[in-house]
Design an enzyme around this catalytic site. Structure first.
Site, PDB file in Angstrom:
ATOM      1  CE  LYS A 178      -4.001  -2.019   0.724  1.00 52.11           C
ATOM      2  NZ  LYS A 178      -5.088  -1.950  -0.224  1.00 52.11           N
ATOM      3  CG  ASP A 207      -4.107  -0.792  -3.799  1.00 52.05           C
ATOM      4  OD1 ASP A 207      -4.605   0.256  -4.236  1.00 52.05           O
ATOM      5  OD2 ASP A 207      -4.802  -1.754  -3.400  1.00 52.05           O
ATOM      6  CD  GLU A 243      -4.996  -2.670  -6.630  1.00 53.77           C
ATOM      7  OE1 GLU A 243      -4.069  -3.494  -6.823  1.00 53.77           O
ATOM      8  OE2 GLU A 243      -5.901  -2.866  -5.814  1.00 53.77           O
ATOM      9  CD  GLU A 288      -9.801  -2.109  -4.495  1.00 52.26           C
ATOM     10  OE1 GLU A 288      -8.665  -2.557  -4.710  1.00 52.26           O
ATOM     11  OE2 GLU A 288     -10.246  -1.915  -3.354  1.00 52.26           O
ATOM     12  CG  ASP A 303     -15.074  -6.435  -6.329  1.00 58.36           C
ATOM     13  OD1 ASP A 303     -14.280  -5.987  -5.494  1.00 58.36           O
ATOM     14  OD2 ASP A 303     -16.129  -7.039  -6.020  1.00 58.36           O
ATOM     15  CG  HIS A 319     -10.458  -6.086  -5.324  1.00 60.49           C
ATOM     16  ND1 HIS A 319     -11.685  -5.914  -4.718  1.00 60.49           N
ATOM     17  CD2 HIS A 319      -9.528  -5.785  -4.388  1.00 60.49           C
ATOM     18  CE1 HIS A 319     -11.493  -5.496  -3.466  1.00 60.49           C
ATOM     19  NE2 HIS A 319     -10.192  -5.422  -3.246  1.00 60.49           N
TER      20      HIS A 319
HETATM   21  C1  LFC Z   1     -10.352  -1.484   2.219  1.00 64.93           C
HETATM   22  C2  LFC Z   1      -9.856  -2.644   1.402  1.00 64.93           C
HETATM   23  O1  LFC Z   1      -9.292  -3.597   2.228  1.00 64.93           O
HETATM   24  C3  LFC Z   1      -8.836  -2.237   0.337  1.00 64.93           C
HETATM   25  O2  LFC Z   1      -7.722  -1.714   0.955  1.00 64.93           O
HETATM   26  C4  LFC Z   1      -8.488  -3.423  -0.524  1.00 64.93           C
HETATM   27  O3  LFC Z   1      -9.625  -3.801  -1.222  1.00 64.93           O
HETATM   28  C5  LFC Z   1      -7.337  -3.126  -1.478  1.00 64.93           C
HETATM   29  O4  LFC Z   1      -7.569  -2.015  -2.268  1.00 64.93           O
HETATM   30  C6  LFC Z   1      -6.959  -4.323  -2.313  1.00 64.93           C
HETATM   31  O5  LFC Z   1      -6.643  -4.141  -3.470  1.00 64.93           O
HETATM   32  O6  LFC Z   1      -6.972  -5.427  -1.807  1.00 64.93           O
HETATM   33 MG    MG Z   2      -6.748  -2.217  -4.204  1.00 68.05          MG
END
Ligand code: LFC
Ligand code: MG
Length: 378
Positions: A157, A185, A211, A240, A263, A290
């Protein structure tokens, strides 16, 4: 492997009469007896390994810390070590947020010394069970287990703090080496110029993709970012939070993404996802779903296997996200072997949850919430 339920906690008041020789005395502490509240925790595992923890005290002060350790003991007793270390942050918070004890801290003074003694024992126990010194346990925590399990692609992240991103990306790159894939991401954190600028700085860590660099609705913004970053070897991934197939169509037409993330639970089920898989094929863009969340892995594995067998027939540049979380609540949880999804064999869409999990977690009447809600209300 972490094992055992904590079955016993003992704490002893251990003092060394250093005041006799004036050792360690200073202007304020003229008669220190160097002491420790010494905590030992045991588990019901057969290995007989014990965790030992201390906090440093001076003589009489130890009596008070020992009392505080005893007052905290119920947070540790009867807990599975696996659950503690599986959510160490949560456990730490639990210990430091004891509704009654935190008043005499919070997170300072006697109660905090006691917290340290207890947690030091937990770390000792964990590291002994893993057969490693604590430093090695810490060093190995990032990606090492995942590497050992055969994972070759990792996601980090980014987007909150550039310096911190640089630091974490460096650590991960060093651990996984130059060959393995790193993805980033940003969860929509940036505007368009910011995304380009930030990612230009992170380019040296060779991410395969960034991402959600910006708002999921900004199709042309994604196109601009894509134009700037593709020459640096960074693709754009998104999907996502892409609300329907029309947005996917526009992203594809605008050449705004290099990796498409369907998704299973945001689009209109299998139906709409199929149309996106077909569009992605037409534009020759790899689909990399995702997943994670609750049950997203369980569902999306069906779609991506279908994509492989019947649509794209390719694994090139294709990955399916996996997060090791909450699968135990499903009747047919995903099966991962050597870092790969194993095709599910049970009939259905793997969506069925265990009845006991549903009952327990049903809001607000499930057992889990019944316990949590009064605590939160008080
Ligand atoms: C709030 C969520 O966990 C996201 O942080 C999650 O979907 C993330 O963007 C991902 O790609 O897994
Ligand atoms: Mg993500």
């Amino acid at each position: 492997m972490v094992r055992g339920r904590i079955s016993r906690l003992s704490v002893r008041d251990v003092r060394f009469p250093t005041s006799l020789g004036g050792h360690g005395a200073d202007a304020m502490h003229t008669d220190p007896d160097y002491s420790a509240a010494y905590v030992v925790i045991e588990t019901d595992a057969e290995d007989g390994i014990k965790g030992c923890g201390i906090t440093f005290t001076l003589g009489k002060g130890t009596e008070v810390v020992v009392c505080a350790v005893n007052a905290l003991a119920h947070h540790v007793l009867n807990k599975d070590l696996k659950d503690i270390v599986g959510d160490f942050r949560g456990f730490y918070r639990q210990l430091t947020s004891d509704g009654q004890l935190r008043w005499i801290g919070p997170e300072k003074g006697v109660v905090h010394l006691a917290t340290a003694a207890v947690l030091n024992a937990v770390w000792d126990l964990w590291a002994k069970q893993e057969g490693k010194p604590v430093w090695k346990l810490l060093v190995d925590m990032l990606c090492a287990q995942a590497l050992k399990d055969g994972w070759t692609r990792f996601k980090v992240k980014v987007g909150a703090d550039l310096q911190d991103d640089m630091r974490r990306c460096q650590i991960i790159r060093d651990m996984i080496g130059p060959e393995k894939t790193l993805m980033m991401d940003a969860n929509q954190r940036w505007d368009v110029p910011e995304a380009v600028e930030w990612m230009s700085k992170l380019a040296k860590f060779k991410p395969l993709w960034i991402e959600e660099p910006t708002s999921p609705d900004d199709i042309l913004g994604h196109a601009t970012i894509s134009k700037a970053l593709v020459p640096l070897g960074i693709g754009i991934a998104t999907g996502e939070q892409c609300h329907n197939r029309v947005i996917f169509k526009q992203l594809l037409q605008a050449k705004a993404l290099q990796f498409l993330q369907i998704d299973s639970c945001r689009l209109g089920s299998v139906n709409e996802n199929l149309s996106v898989l077909l569009m992605a094929k037409k534009f020759e863009i790899p689909v990399c779903p995702h997943a994670g969340g609750v049950g997203l892995c369980e569902l999306v594995q069906h779609l991506i296997i279908f994509d492989y067998i019947s649509v794209s027939a390719s694994l090139e540049n294709r990955v399916c996200e996996y997060v090791d979380h909450l699968h135990e609540h499903f009747k047919y949880p995903v099966m991962i072997q050597r870092a790969s999804y194993m095709p599910p064999k049970d009939p259905g869409y793997s969506t069925e949850m265990k009845e006991e999990s549903v009952k327990k977690h049903q809001y607000p009447d499930g057992e889990v919430w019944k316990k949590l809600l009064p605590a939160q209300e008080n």
